[in-house]
Design a protein around this motif. Structure first.
Motif, short mmCIF file in Angstrom:
data_model
loop_
_atom_site.label_atom_id
_atom_site.label_comp_id
_atom_site.label_asym_id
_atom_site.label_seq_id
_atom_site.Cartn_x
_atom_site.Cartn_y
_atom_site.Cartn_z
N ASN A 1 0.85 -1.20 0.00
CA ASN A 1 0.00 0.00 0.00
C ASN A 1 0.88 1.24 0.00
OD1 ASN A 1 -2.83 -1.27 0.63
ND2 ASN A 1 -1.39 -2.22 2.07
N SER A 2 1.78 1.28 -0.95
CA SER A 2 2.91 2.20 -0.91
C SER A 2 2.64 3.52 -1.61
CB SER A 2 4.11 1.50 -1.55
OG SER A 2 5.17 2.38 -1.74
N ARG A 3 3.31 4.57 -1.12
CA ARG A 3 3.34 5.84 -1.84
C ARG A 3 4.09 5.69 -3.17
NH1 ARG A 3 2.70 10.18 1.89
NH2 ARG A 3 0.93 9.55 3.20
N LEU A 4 4.98 4.71 -3.23
CA LEU A 4 5.67 4.43 -4.49
C LEU A 4 4.69 3.97 -5.55
CD1 LEU A 4 8.81 2.58 -3.07
CD2 LEU A 4 8.79 4.82 -4.18
N ILE A 5 3.59 3.37 -5.13
CA ILE A 5 2.52 3.04 -6.08
C ILE A 5 1.80 4.31 -6.50
CG2 ILE A 5 0.34 1.79 -6.36
CD1 ILE A 5 1.38 -0.26 -4.34
N ASP A 6 1.53 5.19 -5.53
CA ASP A 6 0.81 6.43 -5.81
C ASP A 6 1.56 7.32 -6.80
OD1 ASP A 6 -1.04 5.54 -3.96
OD2 ASP A 6 -0.20 6.73 -2.31
N VAL A 7 2.90 7.37 -6.69
CA VAL A 7 3.67 8.25 -7.59
C VAL A 7 4.00 7.56 -8.90
CG1 VAL A 7 4.64 9.53 -5.66
CG2 VAL A 7 5.92 7.61 -6.61
N GLY A 8 3.63 6.28 -9.05
CA GLY A 8 3.78 5.62 -10.34
C GLY A 8 5.06 4.85 -10.55
N ILE A 9 5.78 4.52 -9.46
CA ILE A 9 7.01 3.75 -9.60
C ILE A 9 6.75 2.26 -9.48
CG2 ILE A 9 9.27 3.28 -8.57
CD1 ILE A 9 9.50 6.21 -7.88
N LEU A 10 5.97 1.85 -8.48
CA LEU A 10 5.66 0.43 -8.29
C LEU A 10 4.28 0.08 -8.86
CD1 LEU A 10 6.83 -0.42 -4.65
CD2 LEU A 10 8.04 -0.79 -6.81
N ARG A 11 4.17 -1.13 -9.37
CA ARG A 11 2.87 -1.63 -9.82
C ARG A 11 2.01 -1.97 -8.60
NH1 ARG A 11 3.18 -4.17 -15.19
NH2 ARG A 11 5.34 -4.24 -15.94
N GLY A 12 0.76 -1.66 -8.66
CA GLY A 12 -0.16 -2.06 -7.61
C GLY A 12 -0.31 -3.57 -7.57
N GLY A 13 -0.24 -4.16 -6.38
CA GLY A 13 -0.41 -5.59 -6.23
C GLY A 13 0.80 -6.42 -6.59
N ALA A 14 1.93 -5.80 -6.92
CA ALA A 14 3.11 -6.57 -7.33
C ALA A 14 3.84 -7.20 -6.15
CB ALA A 14 4.07 -5.67 -8.12
N ILE A 15 3.75 -6.58 -4.98
CA ILE A 15 4.45 -7.11 -3.81
C ILE A 15 3.43 -7.80 -2.91
CG2 ILE A 15 5.79 -6.50 -1.77
CD1 ILE A 15 7.04 -4.26 -3.30
N ARG A 16 3.60 -9.13 -2.78
CA ARG A 16 2.71 -9.93 -1.94
C ARG A 16 3.55 -10.95 -1.18
NH1 ARG A 16 1.30 -10.75 -6.94
NH2 ARG A 16 1.59 -13.00 -6.72
N LYS A 17 3.06 -11.36 -0.05
CA LYS A 17 3.80 -12.32 0.77
C LYS A 17 4.04 -13.62 0.01
CE LYS A 17 5.70 -13.41 4.71
NZ LYS A 17 4.93 -13.74 5.90
N ASP A 18 3.05 -14.03 -0.80
CA ASP A 18 3.20 -15.31 -1.50
C ASP A 18 4.11 -15.22 -2.71
OD1 ASP A 18 1.49 -13.71 -2.95
OD2 ASP A 18 0.21 -15.36 -3.61
N SER A 19 4.46 -13.99 -3.12
CA SER A 19 5.29 -13.86 -4.33
C SER A 19 6.77 -13.65 -4.03
CB SER A 19 4.78 -12.68 -5.18
OG SER A 19 4.97 -11.45 -4.51
#
Length: 468
Positions: free
Chosen positions: A421-439
């Motif tokens: 639930n990152s600000r890095l997602i908000d500013v457009g650097i990280l993809r939403g949902g890309a970081i998950r415990k199972d991945s």
């Protein structure tokens, strides 16, 4: 003929002497010229030296502000915008440039000229000094000892108490021995027990040999009591300076010890790796990636491509305008001192790093290959200063990566939760949902490519949260 400056009259000879001093001074110095008359206003700022004490600047209309503390300067800027490409690049690779994470704040690197006429601003690199020092004898170790002795004698007086950050590695061991010799032993050594593996015993053994040789008071703290923290706090260093110091608590403690004992100068082995670069074609990597294999590096690059948005991946691979020639010392050493200097200066210390010296780096390029390989010349210098005692030979260097991995594993759930639930997602650097415990897999696996990536992303996340 005389020149009028700030209401005082100076002979041209005095002004010429000032220019000569600037050109020849072997250290940190800036030359500031200001002309203000009926024809207009002009300012010129020249920097030389290695850039241990960097200068940042910000222009707003007819006002220009300077500061060596990038965080303090950024707090005076009411409306900051992120330099998107800089952030993307800095997350993956060391970036040495006049750009900063904020697009309207810049740094003035060493050997540069800033011109400002009250509205227009221009920054350019100066012609580098001809560094034609050569090692004209076979023993490069003796050359290093003599050169560093001269360097240290110019940068601090013997009456100033010094604190040496001594890890027990080759670089810091040499600097400790050389500094106490040049400054008549007035000071202390400070260290962090960073061992998590079989190298721990040999690290402490080497430290003890150096401490005994210089005969000083030594202070050693245990990294287990000061592990990197993965918690959101605007009071830690990482949230103020992008990727500045993951081990804030440990270093804050040894700096506190230095202050309590009246030390004015902090020194250490910064720059040693760049004096003796590995004889490979590999590009400089983040500190987090020092120990990875080529196979692991390929997997880590794949992780970044998987996590970054198409926009961020494009920014990462576009031509980066503003990257500067890092000179003989390379990018990582410059970045290390630029990030550390404000932290030391703000505590009242003067940072002195004798291996972070372009003249020494240029001279060592003329040494024979066998003297440069595996820091052979520097090991010879340590051996000579210890009275022909060899404390290294072939050894595995302990690093702070073990503490980082240990702390990351202990806080994995919180790190993943925050980055999901990152600000890095908000500013457009990280993809939403890309970081998950199972991945991300098992972080206790040393080959897990997510470990170094998650630590860097977490540091960047804290920076964005507390600076915007």
């Amino acid at each position: 003929m005389a020149e009028k400056i700030s209401g005082h009259r100076y002979e041209i000879g005095q002004v010429s002497d000032a220019y000569k001093l600037f050109e020849e001074f072997d250290g940190e110095i800036f030359l500031l010229e200001v002309q203000h008359n009926e024809h207009g206003f002009n300012l010129r700022l020249l920097s030389n030296g290695n850039g241990v004490a960097p200068v940042y600047f910000y222009q707003n209309g007819d006002l220009i502000s300077f500061d060596w503390d990038s965080y303090r300067l950024a707090q005076t800027v009411g409306h900051k915008s992120l330099d998107f490409q800089f952030l993307c690049r800095a997350i993956v690779d060391p970036v040495y440039t006049y750009r900063t994470p904020f697009s309207n704040i810049q740094s003035l690197p060493p050997r540069t000229e800033l011109l400002w006429d009250g509205s227009r601003l221009a920054v350019s690199q100066l012609e580098g000094e001809e560094l034609n020092i050569e090692i004209d004898r076979e023993d490069a170790g003796s050359f290093i000892i003599d050169h560093v002795a001269a360097y240290l004698s110019k940068r601090a007086s013997p009456e100033h108490k010094l604190a040496v950050e001594l890890s027990g590695g080759i670089d810091s061991s040499f600097v400790a021995l050389a500094a106490f010799r040049a400054w008549q032993g007035r000071g202390i050594t400070l260290g962090i027990d960073i061992g998590f593996g079989p190298e721990r015993g040999s690290q402490l053994h080497r430290r003890n040999k150096v401490v005994k040789a210089v005969g000083c008071q030594d202070f050693l703290i245990d990294i287990r009591e000061y592990l990197p923290t993965f918690e959101l706090s605007k009071h830690d260093l990482e949230s103020r300076y992008l990727l500045a110091e993951e081990y804030e608590s440990a270093f804050a403690r040894i700096w506190q010890i230095a202050q309590e004992r009246g030390c004015n100068v902090i020194t250490g082995g910064y720059g040693g790796d760049e004096l003796f670069p590995a004889l490979t074609t590999d590009e400089v990597r983040q500190d987090k990636l020092r120990g990875v294999t080529e196979a692991d590096l390929s997997r880590i690059e794949s992780v970044y491509e998987e996590l970054f948005t198409p926009k961020a991946w494009q920014a990462l691979n576009d031509g980066f305008i503003g990257e500067l020639d890092a000179g003989y010392l390379g990018k990582s050493a410059r970045l290390a001192v630029m990030k550390r200097a404000p932290l030391l200066l703000s505590r009242g210390f003067w940072p002195v790093f004798p291996l972070f010296d372009e003249k020494l780096a240029a001279a060592l390029l003329t040494a024979t290959a066998d003297e440069r390989h595996e820091k052979s010349a520097l090991q010879q210098a340590v051996k000579a200063l210890l009275g022909d005692n060899d404390i290294f030979g072939l050894y595995e260097k302990e690093t702070l990566e073990g503490a980082s991995d240990h702390s990351l594993r202990a806080n994995a759930d919180e790190v993943v939760r925050l980055l999901a639930n990152s600000r890095l997602i908000d500013v457009g650097i990280l993809r939403g949902g890309a970081i998950r415990k199972d991945s991300i897999g098992d972080l206790s696996d040393k080959g897990n490519p997510y470990s170094p990536v998650l630590s860097v992303l977490y540091a960047t996340e804290k920076f964005i949260r507390w600076n915007l």
